[in-house]
Write an enzyme that holds these catalytic residues in place. Structure first.
Site, PDB file in Angstrom:
ATOM      1  N   LYS A 246       0.837  -1.199   0.000  1.00  0.00           N
ATOM      2  CA  LYS A 246       0.000   0.000   0.000  1.00  0.00           C
ATOM      3  C   LYS A 246       0.874   1.252   0.000  1.00  0.00           C
ATOM      4  O   LYS A 246       0.565   2.245  -0.656  1.00  0.00           O
ATOM      5  CB  LYS A 246      -0.906  -0.023   1.230  1.00  0.00           C
ATOM      6  N   ASP A 247       1.998   1.194   0.738  1.00  0.00           N
ATOM      7  CA  ASP A 247       2.916   2.332   0.754  1.00  0.00           C
ATOM      8  C   ASP A 247       3.579   2.526  -0.603  1.00  0.00           C
ATOM      9  O   ASP A 247       3.840   3.653  -1.031  1.00  0.00           O
ATOM     10  CB  ASP A 247       3.987   2.147   1.842  1.00  0.00           C
TER      11      ASP A 247
END
Lengths: 410, 175, 252
Positions: A246-247
């Site tokens: 997600k990062d």
């Protein structure tokens, strides 16, 4: 570490095992990054911390490569930057990455702070994480201020003159402090040289404070959009692969915006006057700091007294230290605080307004508007937040993070 | 593990692999400009070759110019010096090289050598210094002859002949 | 999300020219330039003409000290042309062996020499006003290209009411409207090497194209690289979005 009590053991090969026995780098990364139990309901607002870390690394790397070609002497600084832009291979790219990167760093950090303000990240037991964050912010501002002086353009010189002159407001010792800061009787070569030394140093101090910031975070673990703490393991997922991916996605979005500015609008966030070499005998028509300082600049000018303005400006940051005691609501997250939510939105819009006013000349309606905005800024912390706590009826919180996640992902 | 989960895992691995590969390519391409930025900048490259006007050099004269930050000796040898240079037997030379190998044919009187002692880098004294009436390095006592060859002393090699060419009778281009 | 919206609106506010707008300035003439936009490029022929204008009209007072003769290859001059052009200039070099400075013919690796030895000399020769160096001028003024074009076309007769200072001229685009430089261009002032008609408009367009290049010589390479980088990053981002969705599909 109770959050991480049930992580599967790390299996290491012979070489990595030998190293890890002596210096536990691998198990540390595994425990604190790979297996770090994170609430599973984090929103994209939680991406900004890692983005800030990446922005810091980008500034350090581009900065070091710039320093290979830059000359920190008043007679050569401006020319050396043009040398980087014109003669050094890809020098223009490294320079623009660093200049735009500074702005992007502040964008990301302001979003990160906004997250903290909305979700009560400063509340018990996360007060020290919050304090360390404020120290990082202060160090960032000092670094950015000194960095902007280095190209030795008109804004570099005059911005440095205006801001260092502020310290003369300190009673009795003010003028001596300013002379000491300058290393002379005005901003000149000694000032530039020491700003370069400190600008190179401070980011590494920031790295140290960031490490402490993350260590402090890993004690209670991350907060989450409900503000309800982690209760069982069902509330959490391991950081890897869920939040690493997600990062990385968030990084992609960040880089697209970042690179758009670097390649197509590299000077949009800067000031044309800084392409004029510094001239101590000619002051630009409007001295304007970089955009990320504008709200504080507006607060500084809003107070008619010189010392008062300085106190208000530093006070605007100092007041953040008091937040855990000014806002003692037991409900952490703004999503469950119907009155707080609207005052928060007003606060954010007010800060944007302060930023806009900071770029305007200190005349007419802008003066009045700046004063009202400054008043609201302080009133929000000193009066509104404590009062809201007294009168607000928070909404019912979900029983757990797990329940909240399941409800949202039917 | 159920079949569906196996398929999902494989899909996930494939996606994760592709994504990591893309990120890797991106990271590697990002490194290249930084590495290249350490190469000589364009203003340094512009001075990588210089043109020197040698029209004022008479036989027996010597001039010193700066090229890539180092001294270059340009010597116009007299007939007598040329004879001496050519008559040296190769057995006498620590670093055997004939004089004709060190000059351009048709322009043998002109010698162009890097003025850096091949021992430890000092600049030798010229204008007939040393026992061979050409160059002598005062740092550790190396003697060079009129062809710039090492004859006596600790230096292992002859003075380096840089890449050069005659643009015309008056101008040589070094580098 | 709300903060993203606020972030973006903040960026939009700041990137508009509002932030640095002066008080009662005459709105600039806006032209469309070939170098604007994502696919921007320098019109090389126009830049060459602009160089001719600089050389014949502006160079007597304005330096161009950040440009090297060798840079002219980027706007289409070849090595031989650059060498012979450079050789027409006298460059101060030295000191020689007797300690004196001397003049020599220019080389490709030299910079354009300055018309005055220093700022004081420049001011003394121009009634106290300093003709700024032009290498960066397009970046050193808000909306620099349009500003320069407007300025060159902005000379007018002063209004009756205005008391024009000694040695000053009236230009509606100059901040304060009084400028120490007389109108530098007039129709037919320069005889273009390529026989283009040298009107004030033509010369100012050519000059702006030239000066845009001197200010940002890396622009074309930057634009080309930018398109590649952003397309790659968009693909990267989409790929990571898909990966994220897949990986998160098993979270309950």
């Amino acid at each position: 570490m109770s959050k991480n009590s049930k992580i599967p053991p790390l299996k290491l090969g012979p070489v990595s095992g030998w190293i890890d026995e002596r210096l536990p780098v691998f198990s540390y990364v595994y425990e604190h990054l790979g297996q770090y139990r994170t609430p599973k309901n984090l929103s994209y607002f939680w991406n900004f911390g890692s983005l800030a870390g990446i922005a810091l690394v980008i500034q350090i790397v581009t900065g070091i490569f710039l320093a290979m070609h830059y000359t920190p002497h008043a007679d050569h600084a401006f020319d050396s930057v043009e040398h980087i832009m014109r003669d050094v291979n890809y020098g223009w790219l490294i320079r623009y990455l660093h200049a735009v990167g500074a702005s992007m760093f502040f964008v990301v950090v302001y979003a990160h702070i906004a997250r903290g303000l909305f979700f009560g990240s400063y509340k018990k037991p996360r007060e020290i994480i919050w304090f360390l964050g404020i120290f990082i912010f202060l160090a960032m501002m000092a670094t950015a201020f000194m960095g902007y002086v280095l190209p030795w353009g008109q804004m570099s010189f005059w911005g440095a003159t205006v801001i260092t002159n502020l310290f003369s407001a300190i009673p009795l010792i003010g003028d001596s402090i300013v002379t000491w800061l300058w290393g002379g009787y005005s901003v000149d070569n000694p000032t530039l040289n020491r700003f370069f030394a400190l600008h190179y140093l401070l980011p590494f101090i920031i790295v140290g404070i960031v490490i402490l910031h993350i260590i402090a975070l890993h004690i209670p673990g991350s907060s989450n959009p409900t503000g309800v703490e982690i209760k069982t393991e069902k509330d959490t997922i391991p950081f890897h692969p869920y939040y690493t991916i997600k990062d990385l996605f968030g990084l992609g979005v960040f880089l697209v915006i970042f690179m758009y500015f670097v390649f197509f609008k590299p000077n949009a966030l800067g000031h044309p006057d800084n392409y004029i070499p510094a001239n101590p005998l000619v002051t630009p028509a409007h001295i304007v700091p970089e955009w990320y300082f504008l709200p504080f600049y507006a607060i500084l000018r809003a107070v008619p007294d010189k010392l008062g303005g300085v106190i208000a400006m530093f006070g605007a940051i100092a007041i953040l230290f008091l937040l855990p005691w000014l806002d003692k609501s037991k409900t952490h997250s703004g999503y469950y605080r119907p009155i707080f939510k609207w005052f928060y939105v007003l606060f954010i819009l007010n800060v944007v307004l302060l930023g806009y006013l900071g770029a305007k000349p200190a005349e007419g309606i802008y003066v009045i508007a700046s004063r009202i905005s400054t008043l609201y800024y302080f009133a929000y912390f000193l009066a509104i937040l404590p009062l809201i706590n007294k009168y607000e009826k928070p909404l019912a919180l979900p029983k757990s993070i797990d329940e909240n996640y399941k409800a949202k992902h039917q | 593990m159920s079949d569906q989960k196996k398929i999902d895992n494989n899909k996930r691995d494939f996606v994760a692999l592709t994504a990591s590969a893309v990120a890797g390519v991106g990271a590697a391409s990002a490194v290249i400009p930084f590495v290249k930025s350490m190469n000589p900048a364009k203003d340094v490259q512009a001075l990588a070759s210089i043109e020197v006007n040698i029209s004022g050099l008479e036989p027996g004269d010597e001039m010193k110019v700066k090229w890539r930050g180092k001294p270059v000796f340009i010597k116009r040898r007299t007939e007598a010096e040329l004879q001496t240079a050519r008559s040296v037997s190769l057995d006498e030379l620590p670093d055997p090289e004939t004089d004709s190998d060190r000059v351009k044919s048709g322009k043998e009187e002109f010698l162009v050598v890097l003025g850096v002692c091949t021992h430890l880098g000092c600049v030798p004294l010229g204008k007939g210094s040393g026992e061979y009436d050409a160059w002598f390095c005062p740092c550790h006592g190396s003697h060079y002859d009129v062809s710039g060859r090492i004859r006596k002393g600790p230096a292992p090699k002859n003075l380096l002949v840089p890449e050069y060419s005659f643009v015309n009778d008056d101008i040589i281009k070094i580098g | 999300m709300l903060t993203k919206f606020l972030k973006i609106s903040l960026l939009l506010v700041l990137t508009s020219n509002n932030v640095f707008a002066a008080g009662d300035a005459e709105p600039l003439i806006k032209r469309i330039w070939q170098f604007e936009g994502v696919k921007g490029s320098i019109d090389k022929r126009s830049a060459q003409r602009g160089f001719q204008v600089y050389k014949e009209v502006c160079a007597s007072c304005h330096s161009l000290k950040r440009v090297y003769f060798r840079n002219l290859a980027e706007i289409g001059f070849n090595e031989a042309e650059i060498k012979s052009l450079a050789a027409t200039y006298q460059i101060t070099d030295g000191p020689d062996e007797s300690g004196d400075m001397y003049e020599r013919a220019g080389r490709a690796s030299d910079k354009f020499p300055m018309p005055y030895p220093n700022e004081n000399a420049a001011r003394a020769a121009n009634g106290g006003a300093y003709p700024p160096d032009l290498s960066l001028i397009v970046k050193a003024r808000p909306d620099g290209a349009n500003y320069l074009y407007s300025l060159l076309n902005g000379y007018r007769n002063p209004p009756e009411s205005l008391n024009l200072g000694d040695g000053m001229y009236y230009n509606i685009y100059y901040p304060g409207k009084q400028i120490a430089m007389p109108s530098p261009l007039s129709d037919g002032l320069v005889e273009y090497a390529d026989n283009t008609n040298a009107t004030i408009d033509q010369m100012s367009v050519d000059l702006v194209n030239f000066l845009q290049w001197t200010a940002e010589p890396e622009m074309e390479a930057r634009n080309r690289m930018g398109i590649k980088v952003i397309l790659f990053l968009i693909a990267f981002t989409i790929l990571f979005y898909i990966a994220k969705k897949r990986i998160w599909s098993d979270v309950e």
